[in-house]
Each structure stands twice: as C-alpha cells, then as structure tokens.
Design a protein around this motif. Structure first.
Motif, PDB file in Angstrom:
ATOM      1  N   PRO A  18       0.821  -1.210   0.000  1.00 11.67           N
ATOM      2  CA  PRO A  18       0.000   0.000   0.000  1.00 11.67           C
ATOM      3  C   PRO A  18       0.854   1.259   0.000  1.00 11.67           C
ATOM      4  N   ALA A  19       0.309   2.333  -0.608  1.00 11.96           N
ATOM      5  CA  ALA A  19       1.033   3.606  -0.648  1.00 11.96           C
ATOM      6  C   ALA A  19       1.282   4.144   0.752  1.00 11.96           C
ATOM      7  N   LYS A  20       0.362   3.870   1.709  1.00 12.82           N
ATOM      8  CA  LYS A  20       0.525   4.357   3.072  1.00 12.82           C
ATOM      9  C   LYS A  20       1.755   3.749   3.729  1.00 12.82           C
ATOM     10  N   SER A  21       2.033   2.473   3.421  1.00 12.30           N
ATOM     11  CA  SER A  21       3.217   1.820   3.980  1.00 12.30           C
ATOM     12  C   SER A  21       4.485   2.457   3.444  1.00 12.30           C
ATOM     13  N   ARG A  22       4.514   2.733   2.149  1.00 11.65           N
ATOM     14  CA  ARG A  22       5.696   3.363   1.562  1.00 11.65           C
ATOM     15  C   ARG A  22       5.905   4.756   2.130  1.00 11.65           C
ATOM     16  N   LYS A  23       4.824   5.461   2.413  1.00  8.48           N
ATOM     17  CA  LYS A  23       4.932   6.812   2.950  1.00  8.48           C
ATOM     18  C   LYS A  23       5.566   6.806   4.341  1.00  8.48           C
ATOM     19  N   ILE A  24       5.239   5.802   5.174  1.00  7.03           N
ATOM     20  CA  ILE A  24       5.816   5.700   6.518  1.00  7.03           C
ATOM     21  C   ILE A  24       7.328   5.577   6.430  1.00  7.03           C
ATOM     22  N   LEU A  25       7.802   4.718   5.531  1.00  4.95           N
ATOM     23  CA  LEU A  25       9.239   4.540   5.372  1.00  4.95           C
ATOM     24  C   LEU A  25       9.915   5.826   4.906  1.00  4.95           C
ATOM     25  N   GLU A  26       9.261   6.545   3.990  1.00  5.76           N
ATOM     26  CA  GLU A  26       9.845   7.783   3.478  1.00  5.76           C
ATOM     27  C   GLU A  26       9.910   8.846   4.564  1.00  5.76           C
ATOM     28  N   GLU A  27       8.873   8.936   5.402  1.00  2.00           N
ATOM     29  CA  GLU A  27       8.854   9.959   6.451  1.00  2.00           C
ATOM     30  C   GLU A  27       9.948   9.736   7.479  1.00  2.00           C
ATOM     31  N   LEU A  28      10.263   8.467   7.776  1.00  2.82           N
ATOM     32  CA  LEU A  28      11.321   8.168   8.740  1.00  2.82           C
ATOM     33  C   LEU A  28      12.679   8.019   8.079  1.00  2.82           C
ATOM     34  N   ASP A  29      12.740   8.266   6.777  1.00  2.00           N
ATOM     35  CA  ASP A  29      13.994   8.151   6.032  1.00  2.00           C
ATOM     36  C   ASP A  29      14.587   6.758   6.190  1.00  2.00           C
ATOM     37  N   ARG A  60      18.764   2.751  15.457  1.00  2.00           N
ATOM     38  CA  ARG A  60      17.936   1.749  16.131  1.00  2.00           C
ATOM     39  C   ARG A  60      16.553   2.318  16.471  1.00  2.00           C
ATOM     40  N   ALA A  61      16.528   3.539  17.011  1.00  2.29           N
ATOM     41  CA  ALA A  61      15.256   4.130  17.427  1.00  2.29           C
ATOM     42  C   ALA A  61      14.334   4.331  16.225  1.00  2.29           C
ATOM     43  N   LYS A  62      14.867   4.852  15.132  1.00  2.00           N
ATOM     44  CA  LYS A  62      14.047   5.060  13.930  1.00  2.00           C
ATOM     45  C   LYS A  62      13.465   3.746  13.430  1.00  2.00           C
ATOM     46  N   LYS A  63      14.268   2.698  13.464  1.00  2.00           N
ATOM     47  CA  LYS A  63      13.799   1.423  12.938  1.00  2.00           C
ATOM     48  C   LYS A  63      12.774   0.773  13.859  1.00  2.00           C
ATOM     49  N   CYS A  64      12.932   0.932  15.160  1.00  2.00           N
ATOM     50  CA  CYS A  64      11.917   0.407  16.079  1.00  2.00           C
ATOM     51  C   CYS A  64      10.571   1.082  15.838  1.00  2.00           C
ATOM     52  N   ILE A  65      10.582   2.394  15.724  1.00  2.00           N
ATOM     53  CA  ILE A  65       9.333   3.128  15.476  1.00  2.00           C
ATOM     54  C   ILE A  65       8.787   2.796  14.096  1.00  2.00           C
ATOM     55  N   GLY A  66       9.687   2.702  13.113  1.00  2.00           N
ATOM     56  CA  GLY A  66       9.254   2.381  11.758  1.00  2.00           C
ATOM     57  C   GLY A  66       8.626   1.008  11.655  1.00  2.00           C
ATOM     58  N   ILE A  67       9.216   0.008  12.311  1.00  2.00           N
ATOM     59  CA  ILE A  67       8.635  -1.334  12.315  1.00  2.00           C
ATOM     60  C   ILE A  67       7.236  -1.303  12.917  1.00  2.00           C
ATOM     61  N   ALA A  68       7.079  -0.595  14.034  1.00  2.00           N
ATOM     62  CA  ALA A  68       5.771  -0.544  14.711  1.00  2.00           C
ATOM     63  C   ALA A  68       4.727   0.141  13.836  1.00  2.00           C
ATOM     64  N   GLN A  69       5.087   1.254  13.221  1.00  2.00           N
ATOM     65  CA  GLN A  69       4.122   1.972  12.389  1.00  2.00           C
ATOM     66  C   GLN A  69       3.722   1.167  11.163  1.00  2.00           C
ATOM     67  N   LEU A  70       4.703   0.514  10.537  1.00  2.00           N
ATOM     68  CA  LEU A  70       4.382  -0.278   9.352  1.00  2.00           C
ATOM     69  C   LEU A  70       3.631  -1.553   9.727  1.00  2.00           C
ATOM     70  N   TRP A  71       3.922  -2.086  10.907  1.00  2.00           N
ATOM     71  CA  TRP A  71       3.213  -3.286  11.382  1.00  2.00           C
ATOM     72  C   TRP A  71       1.720  -2.993  11.528  1.00  2.00           C
TER      73      TRP A  71
END
Length: 349
Positions: A4-15, A179-190
């Motif tokens: 989904p486009a929303k998932s891709r957007k989460i990754l882009e926002e957290l770089d 590490r912090a960005k990836k923890c938050i990113g995993i949770a948001q995309l999950w």
C-alpha cells in the motif's frame, strides 16, 4: 501485487528503507568522502618546489626543462644503538588467544537460553530484540530492551513513541538514532501492513547471494511463487540476523503450520520445521541450531547444512552440562568431562 502507498509513505517519512539493516553501515555514523578530506586534508605541494614539475607553455614560446635537484641519502650512523628485544628471553612464549567458547545446556533442557525462545510467540518484540542485539552483547542490550518494553509495551505504544525519548533510553547501545528510527518504523508499518501468510517481500542477497534480485522492490509474492521472499522483509531494519531469528522461531506459527518452532501439534503431512533450513551467520544462533540438531542425534555443519550421525561419546557429552568451542564457525562439544583438581584448577579427563 504491490504494498500500500501508506506503507511506503511511513518509510519515506522516517527516512528508512526495508532493504537497510544494522548489518550495513548505519546512516547516522556514515562519513562522506568530503568529511574525510576535511578531517585529514591532503597536503598541498607548491608547483615551484616540486622536483618533477614542468612549468606550462606560455604564449611566448615552449617551456624550458627544469634541471632536477639531486637529493642526497641521509647518512646512517656506523654504530647504531642496539635495540632491546620486545619479548623477554627469560619467559616462554605466550599461548595463542583462547578459542571462542559457549556453555551448552543438556539436550533434554527445556531451553537453550536465547531471548528469542522467550519471545517466539511475540514476533514484533522478537524483531525489536534483534535490532537491540545486533552488534551489541546481550549483557548490555537485554536490560535496556526490557526497560523499553516496559515503557512501550504494545505495538501501538512503540509506533507513537517520541524519537528523542527513545534515543535517550538506548544511547548506551550505540547506533541509537538508527535503532530508534527502525523500532518506530517497524511498529508503524506493522499497524498498516503487518506480516501475514502469502505476502512475501524480497530481501536482496538473502539467504544466498543474488537472491531477491528477481523480485521487484514494490511487489510481494504469494506462497505459490518459488522465488526467495519473506513475510517480514518489507519492514525497516530487517537484516540477515533478524530474518534468521524470525525464521527459526516465528515463521511456522505465522504460516499456520505448527503451534511453535518445534513443530508442536502440526497436522501437515511431511512437515519440516523452518529452523532446519536456516544457515545463520550469528554465533549464538549457530550454537542454538547445533544444540537442536544434537537433540535429534545429528552433528550439523553450519556452512553447508550437512548432517553427520553423532557418536556415542558426543551424545554422552550432549546429555550433560558442557562447553563447546568454535572450530571454523562450527560449535564442537567438549566430550571429556571437566573436573576440579585438588589445587582448584580445572583439568580434563
């Protein structure tokens, strides 16, 4: 079939990218070439002082060859001061560094002692644990990990975490921004695109080199497609260590093949647990699989996956508390029992 486009957007926002991991150089520690040159500038050489410099031609005529200066070799003292030996001749040579060793519980023990065993039924927390453990000793990472779980006990809580606060909590681990960005990113995309059966994403060069190159970055595969792809590979920070851990402890349960990674209550004909096909690079995961194969009476080669029947001497050692040492990446059980001598030293039978 693309995410989904929303998932891709989460990754882009957290770089972040789903293809990145701590196994690669973390972006918050990378130095550009220009930064390196600023720290270690190249000394400038004046053309007029260089012995090999020829002045450029001018409009008035051809350039004139420059006469080279003869450089004299420095004089060497005829009686140099003798150098003292670095190693004293009165003491024997120091032994080679000790080999890597690990304690091995008996093969009938309920667990080996990895945190992944404890988190096997909570795949989100298991992935967060692998991010904390990557490049960090367990004795340092695990106390911080469980403090973070107390502060952010759910996926929703981690997805809503304040980045600055989380960075502060895990600063002692190093790579804290990544590490912090990836923890938050995993949770948001999950929350928007959780791992599910029949949606497998590529991971470049996993499990073997060139794997994943035939899968488009923005697509996922179903279970009928034979190409290499994985249900969690779209999540940020998921590298080889995370994938190996998740495959060993979580994948069978996600796919509905068994109630746990040991194959409990599986009613699938010919079912083979996922852990039997994993060839991890991590030493502790290799030790765990060595122990699991010994439970079934096999000596496992971590490079090829080849199995050799365990001899009776090895099985006797596997049935008691023991120690294994590393040989070419494989863990080999010490088959002689360790006893305590009268002087308090440990000796081998």
């Amino acid at each position: 079939m693309s995410p989904p486009a929303k998932s891709r957007k989460i990754l882009e926002e957290l770089d972040l990218s789903s293809d990145s991991s701590l196994s690669d150089p973390p972006s918050d520690l990378d130095l550009d070439l220009d930064d390196d040159l600023a720290l270690y500038p190249t000394p400038k050489i004046s053309p007029s002082k260089s012995p090999h410099f020829l002045p450029p031609e001018s409009a008035s005529g051809p350039r004139t060859p420059v006469k080279h200066t003869k450089f004299l070799e420095p004089e060497i003292s005829k009686d140099p001061r003798p150098k003292r030996p670095k190693i004293s001749p009165y003491f024997p040579n120091s032994p080679d560094p000790p080999q890597s060793c690990l304690p091995f519980p008996p093969i009938d023990a309920p667990s080996f002692g990895l945190v992944q065993e404890q988190l096997a039924h909570e795949p989100f927390k298991l992935l967060i644990a692998t991010i904390f453990l990557n490049r960090t000793r367990g004795g340092v990472a695990l106390p911080v990990l469980f403090k973070v779980f107390e502060r952010y006990p759910t996926i929703h809580a981690m997805a809503s975490a304040d980045l600055t606060e989380l960075v502060s909590m895990i600063r002692c681990l190093g790579f804290q921004n990544q590490r912090a960005k990836k923890c938050i990113g995993i949770a948001q995309l999950w929350q928007t695109d959780p791992p599910v059966k029949s949606k497998r994403y590529r991971k470049i060069h996993y499990p073997k080199k060139l794997d994943g190159r035939d899968v488009p970055a923005d697509e996922y595969l179903d279970d009928e497609d034979p190409r290499a792809a994985w249900e969690i590979a779209h999540l940020p920070g998921v590298g080889a260590y995370s994938l190996d851990s998740w495959r060993i402890f979580c994948r069978d349960e996600l796919r509905g093949l068994a109630k746990d990674w040991k194959g409990t209550d599986s009613d699938v004909h010919g079912f083979v647990p996922e852990w039997k096909s994993v060839l991890p690079q991590d030493k502790e995961l290799r030790a765990y699989l060595t122990w699991m194969w010994l439970k079934e009476g096999w000596v496992w080669d971590c490079h090829s996956g080849d199995l050799t029947p365990a001899g009776e001497k090895t099985l006797r050692a596997a049935r008691r508390d023991g120690v294994a040492h590393e040989e070419d990446g494989n863990w080999v059980l010490q088959t002689s029992p360790v006893k305590k001598a009268p002087n308090g030293l440990h000796v081998m039978d």
